[in-house]
Design an enzyme around this catalytic site. Structure first.
Site, PDB file in Angstrom:
ATOM      1  NE  ARG A   8      17.366 -25.520  24.948  1.00  0.00           N
ATOM      2  CZ  ARG A   8      17.880 -25.599  26.195  1.00  0.00           C
ATOM      3  NH1 ARG A   8      18.946 -26.338  26.445  1.00  0.00           N
ATOM      4  NH2 ARG A   8      17.318 -24.952  27.184  1.00  0.00           N
ATOM      5  CE1 TYR A  33      24.043 -25.631  -0.284  1.00  0.00           C
ATOM      6  CE2 TYR A  33      24.640 -24.890   1.911  1.00  0.00           C
ATOM      7  CZ  TYR A  33      23.703 -25.023   0.902  1.00  0.00           C
ATOM      8  OH  TYR A  33      22.441 -24.550   1.086  1.00  0.00           O
ATOM      9  CG  ASP A  73      28.216 -31.539   3.220  1.00  0.00           C
ATOM     10  OD1 ASP A  73      27.353 -32.436   3.018  1.00  0.00           O
ATOM     11  OD2 ASP A  73      27.947 -30.324   3.135  1.00  0.00           O
ATOM     12  CE  LYS A 108      19.575 -29.378   0.537  1.00  0.00           C
ATOM     13  NZ  LYS A 108      20.979 -29.021   0.687  1.00  0.00           N
TER      14      LYS A 108
END
Ligand code: PLP
Length: 379
Positions: free
Chosen positions: A46, A98, A170, A195
């Site tokens: 992690r 978004y 972003d 994306k």
């Protein structure tokens, strides 16, 4: 090194134990120590994983950021950024954000006492009057979804600095190939890696980059403490996808440009939203801060009804009707009934998001087939 070389090599060394040219998928949760504390920089997956380290260094290099951290989704990345703030802090953001980011701001963090203000960021005076001494962050998204509005990153950074607030961009729609917010003065860049960066519609992932060591340390603390980390298999897939990012983006942009012009000349199309048109309201800003204009565009029909849009979408054969964007395959969507369905119709129309508006994520197929597909569907 230039972008295309960094895309292929940054963060990656041949594997020291075998010479493998590709970074191995370190599918392990833990790392053996010779004696307590005597390890090779990795203790528990992690906290750190070598496949992830290579990917983080790679995307950071592409963004011109000194540091980078990957998350299990774009929303996981956004969540880590918001955790840096405290009750009473104010965050100013674009009003055509978004949808998932808007939901996280208003439905999760507002509850913890963070105050959000939404303004039209094309209007710099509106941004100036929205910031004050409590503003700790200005959240920019550009180009925006689905109207392809362009926000002037450098101008927003100046306003944020005037009240000692940080700026985050972003950068999902532009990708690091077209736009680098850190070089434009932003403190933080974030991505939905899902994306363009990943580019093959097979991974969900997020990224946060910065050149400020204090911010990176805080983001790293959140990454390890909250634990929204991507697995090594997904990191490998993204490392593989990134190697063609520059080649893919050039084709996305070329195909996007041809389709934007084709649609604009079509007698059944009312208007096309694409920042590459010289009469786009912020074309000059797009030209200043982006390398090219991208493969995302929206258009509305003269028959501005949902029925007309649905008929068109049902006839498409090469474009697939789906949410998401940035993959090699072309996608079409209907924001009013899909991504923006929760926005009241009046508010939606005010923003230009009309009933027939169709959003395209133009892929890298042969553009002649894409044009023929649109021709047959528009009829
Ligand atoms: C998809 C997207 C996100 C969210 O990313 P996920 O990887 O889906 O969690 C954030 N911002 C923008 C602009 C997006 O397109």
């Amino acid at each position: 090194m230039k972008f295309g070389t960094k895309a292929i090599h940054a963060g990656q060394e041949p594997d020291p134990s075998t010479g493998a040219i590709m970074t191995p998928i370190y599918q392990t949760s833990t790392f053996v120590q010779a004696s307590p504390g005597d390890h090779k920089g990795y203790e528990y997956a992690r906290t750190q994983n070598p496949t992830r380290t290579a990917l983080e260094a790679n995307i950071a290099a592409l963004e011109g950021a000194k540091f980078g951290r990957c998350f299990s989704s774009g929303m996981g990345a956004t969540d880590a950024i918001l955790k840096l703030f405290e009750p009473g802090d104010e965050i100013v953001s674009t009003n055509d954000l978004y949808g998932g980011t808007y939901r996280m701001f208003t439905k999760i963090y507002a509850k913890y006492g963070i105050k959000f203000r939404f303004v039209d960021m094309k209007d710099l005076d509106a941004v100036k009057s929205a910031v004050n001494e409590n503003t700790k962050l200005v959240w920019v998204e550009t180009p925006t979804n689905p109207m392809m509005s362009i926000v002037d990153i450098e101008a927003i950074v100046d306003i944020a600095k005037s009240v000692n607030a940080k700026t985050v961009v972003d950068n999902t729609f532009a990708s690091p190939y077209l736009q680098n917010p850190i070089a434009l003065g932003a403190d933080i860049v974030m991505h939905s890696v899902t994306k363009y960066i990943s580019g093959h519609s097979d991974v969900v992932m997020g990224f946060v980059g910065t050149s400020d060591p204090t911010i990176d340390e805080q983001i790293g603390f959140m990454q390890n403490s909250a634990g929204a980390v991507p697995g090594p298999q997904d990191c490998f897939l993204v490392l593989r996808g990134i190697k063609t990012l520059h080649v893919r983006m050039d084709r996305h942009c070329d195909n996007g440009e041809k389709i934007a012009h084709y649609l604009r000349d079509h007698d059944k199309v009312k208007n096309v939203f694409w920042p590459g048109f010289s009469d786009h309201p912020n074309h000059d800003v797009a030209k200043k801060q982006m390398k090219k204009f991208g493969g995302m565009l929206s258009f509305a029909l003269k028959d501005d009804s949902q029925d007309a849009a649905f008929r068109l979408l049902e006839k498409l054969r090469v474009f697939s009707l789906a949410e998401s964007l940035g993959g090699v395959e072309s996608l079409a969507g209907h924001p009013a009934s899909m991504t923006h369905a929760s926005i009241p119709r009046e508010q939606r129309l005010e923003a230009g998001l009309t009933d027939s508006l169709i959003r395209l994520s133009v892929g890298i197929e042969d553009v002649d087939d894409l044009l023929r597909d649109l021709e047959e569907a528009i009829g």
